[in-house]
Design an enzyme around this catalytic site. Structure first.
Site, mmCIF file in Angstrom:
data_model
loop_
_atom_site.group_PDB
_atom_site.id
_atom_site.type_symbol
_atom_site.label_atom_id
_atom_site.label_comp_id
_atom_site.label_asym_id
_atom_site.label_seq_id
_atom_site.Cartn_x
_atom_site.Cartn_y
_atom_site.Cartn_z
ATOM 1 N N CYS A 29 0.837 -1.199 0.000
ATOM 2 C CA CYS A 29 0.000 0.000 0.000
ATOM 3 C C CYS A 29 0.881 1.262 0.000
ATOM 4 C CB CYS A 29 -1.006 -0.046 1.131
ATOM 5 S SG CYS A 29 -2.499 0.879 0.725
ATOM 6 N N HIS B 141 -3.534 -5.134 0.236
ATOM 7 C CA HIS B 141 -2.938 -5.675 1.463
ATOM 8 C C HIS B 141 -2.995 -7.200 1.456
ATOM 9 C CE1 HIS B 141 -2.810 -1.923 3.957
ATOM 10 N NE2 HIS B 141 -3.651 -1.527 3.015
ATOM 11 N N GLU C 157 -1.562 -9.207 3.397
ATOM 12 C CA GLU C 157 -1.488 -9.767 4.756
ATOM 13 C C GLU C 157 -2.848 -10.166 5.330
ATOM 14 O OE1 GLU C 157 -0.967 -6.635 3.889
ATOM 15 O OE2 GLU C 157 -1.547 -5.187 5.428
HETATM 16 N N1 GLN Z 1 -2.109 6.601 2.574
HETATM 17 C C1 GLN Z 1 -2.164 5.831 1.361
HETATM 18 C C2 GLN Z 1 -3.492 5.997 0.649
HETATM 19 O O1 GLN Z 1 -4.465 6.377 1.260
HETATM 20 C C3 GLN Z 1 -1.863 4.377 1.632
HETATM 21 C C4 GLN Z 1 -2.826 3.721 2.565
HETATM 22 C C5 GLN Z 1 -2.310 2.439 3.155
HETATM 23 O O2 GLN Z 1 -1.102 2.196 3.200
HETATM 24 N N2 GLN Z 1 -3.176 1.615 3.683
HETATM 25 O O3 GLN Z 1 -3.609 5.743 -0.512
#
Ligand code: GLN
Length: 536
Positions: free
Chosen positions: A384, A510, A512
């Site tokens: 992310c 994600h 995970e």
């Molecule tokens: N802050 C980033 C976004 O909103 C990544 C979010 C995250 O890592 N979950 O796109």
């Protein structure tokens, strides 16, 4: 499937952090291993609608389900133990209960009545508890009540449990998790706090059926008898819950204590089958006797509170076992990484993971860490924000776009390589405005990712606002960073890789969240494997 769903409530007393989530998940595992279909839900007494807006320091990681619910991290344990997905219905907060009751009041659904905690809030709680039961999918629903008995905010929940015990009688059961502290000066385990905690439950009209006693030392028979006598439970319903070296030991410890047997007896359920935990045991066997070892750095800004990255650290345990390897996670504070110390701080690592996150704190350390991994050919996984940092780093240091950034941090960047999707720009409300939950992704054949998954069509869970800016895609691909995963409908970039690197993957989603004991996540498995090879 029995005629009616059985409900098991898990409450906690004496102190918080006794591990209700792990006990619930372990019991569910044992019942599942006997052939019952089981789900677990968590009721959280705080007023936030969901943990999505909570700082991880407050409450640890925010766990995301397939249907895009932002939930308590205990749901992650439920999925990791049971290998069955959860959903929004598995996590309810006081905020959501009140929101729903207030909306009903505004619609006039209470027909002019005074709206009160009892019966309106408690009815709403009871309704939520039964949503999963009424779905017809589950024989048993385990409901974990967050907080500690006696807290003002958990009162309506305990009251809802009391009413359900009364209404459903033989189909309900309460397990109370307590602490038996050891006083070293006296050289004794002490049962008084447990007695008091049970009294508190009794004052609220709830008699627990089973006591799970967290303890650092074995509970002998005399002590069990004493607890049983003072708390009105049978001796075999006093369950010892000793500290374990791994949370994955707990189902087996609970099996030794016959927790599942006592539960089935009390619910009048037959023991369908002898529980089959062979796979679980062999997982533990490998976990405890690894053949190899790797050091992987987790670069993030919440490393002081390890619960902030719970699903990631658990995914490494699963992927480690799949590689017969112990993964030593080195927690690295992104705020402390600079251009000057990065070589020193990240040397001795066999792999580097740059963690998800929000906001600008620690971002330059994350970007430096990516550069280190890319230039030194250290296997890299960016998740992310970690993937977004990989994109920014590549733009700055390979494409030469010096002020490339994400518009999350630099709104007027000349090169917004990560930016917000047009359709999201109008949304200003912080809660629930993200791209959340499972989305399809198509992978390029022979990419690191496709090779890891052994398929080109995947579905993964998201939680973010910003995206790779496709206007720059050609520049990236011409210079060697390839978009190997894309959403088939929107064309959004979900995975970037550098094929000339030994193993370099950035995922906008994600991975995970989907790793379980039964199904270690392929991307983590491949990353650990690459790190192991890098070590050699
Ligand atoms: N802050 C980033 C976004 O909103 C990544 C979010 C995250 O890592 N979950 O796109």
């Amino acid at each position: 499937m029995s005629n009616s769903t059985k409900y098991i409530f898990v409450t906690g007393g004496v102190t918080s952090s006794l591990g209700k989530g792990i006990i619930s998940a372990s019991l569910a595992k044992l019942l599942q291993a006997r052939g019952y279909s089981v789900t677990i839900q968590k009721l959280d007494p705080y007023i936030n609608i969901d943990p999505g807006t909570l700082n991880p320091y407050e409450h640890g990681e925010c766990y995301v389900t397939n249907d895009g619910a932002e939930t308590d991290l205990d749901l992650g344990h439920y999925e990791r133990f049971l290998n069955v997905p959860t959903s929004q219905a598995n996590n309810v907060t006081t905020g959501r209960i009140y929101q729903s009751v207030i909306e009903k009041e505004r619609r006039g659904e209470f027909l002019g009545k005074t709206v009160q905690v009892i019966p309106h809030i408690t009815d709403e709680i009871k309704e939520r508890i039964q949503i999963l039961g009424k779905s017809g999918q589950f024989d048993i629903v385990i409901t974990e009540i967050g907080g500690t008995v006696g807290d003002i905010e958990s009162l309506p929940y305990v009251e809802a449990v009391r009413q359900m015990m009364w209404e459903f009688d033989n189909d309900c059961l309460v397990i109370h998790l307590t602490l038996i502290p050891y006083l070293s000066a006296a050289g004794e385990l002490k049962t008084k706090p447990t007695q008091h905690s049970v009294k508190q439950l009794l004052e609220l009209g709830v008699q627990p059926d089973i006591l799970c006693c967290r303890t650092e030392h074995p509970l002998d028979l005399n002590l069990r008898k004493k607890i049983a006598k003072f708390c009105n439970v049978s001796v075999n319903a006093v369950i010892e819950s000793r500290d374990a070296s791994s949370i994955y030991d707990v189902p087996l410890l609970m099996q030794e204590e016959e927790l599942d047997k006592v539960v089935l007896e009390k619910l009048n359920l037959s023991s369908k089958a002898t529980p089959n935990l062979d796979d679980w045991k062999s997982f533990l066997e490998t976990l405890k006797n690894p053949k190899h070892e790797v050091n992987i750095g987790l670069v993030g800004k919440y490393v002081e509170l390890k619960d902030s990255y719970k699903s990631i650290s658990e995914a490494f345990i699963h992927a480690g076992v799949a590689n017969e390897c112990r993964v030593n996670l080195k927690w690295i504070h992104s705020e402390k990484i600079t251009k000057d110390n990065v070589n020193e701080e990240l040397s001795n690592l066999d792999g580097i993971l740059v963690a998800p996150g929000f906001g600008s704190r620690g971002i330059s350390g994350k970007i430096e860490s990516v550069r280190f991994a890319r230039e030194n050919k250290v296997p890299f996984l960016g998740i992310c924000l970690g993937m977004q940092c990989a994109v920014i780093e590549f733009a700055r240091n390979v494409l030469g776009l010096k002020d490339a950034h994400t518009t999350e941090i630099a709104e007027d960047s000349k090169h917004p390589v990560i930016s917000m999707m047009e359709e999201q720009k109008s949304i200003s409300n912080m809660g629930g405005t993200m791209r959340l939950g499972a989305y399809k992704c198509e992978l390029k054949p022979n990419s690191f990712t496709a090779n890891a998954y052994h398929t080109e069509k995947i579905k993964e869970r998201h939680r973010h606002r910003y995206e790779f800016n496709n206007e720059y895609l050609d520049q990236f691909e011409n210079a060697g960073m390839i978009a190997t995963g894309k959403n088939p409908e929107s064309g959004l970039v979900e995975v970037v890789e550098i094929p000339s690197h030994p193993w370099f993957v950035g995922a906008q989603y994600h991975p995970e969240y989907k790793s379980t004991v039964a199904k270690p996540h392929p991307l983590f498995v491949a990353f650990v494997k690459a790190s192991l090879e890098n070590k050699k």
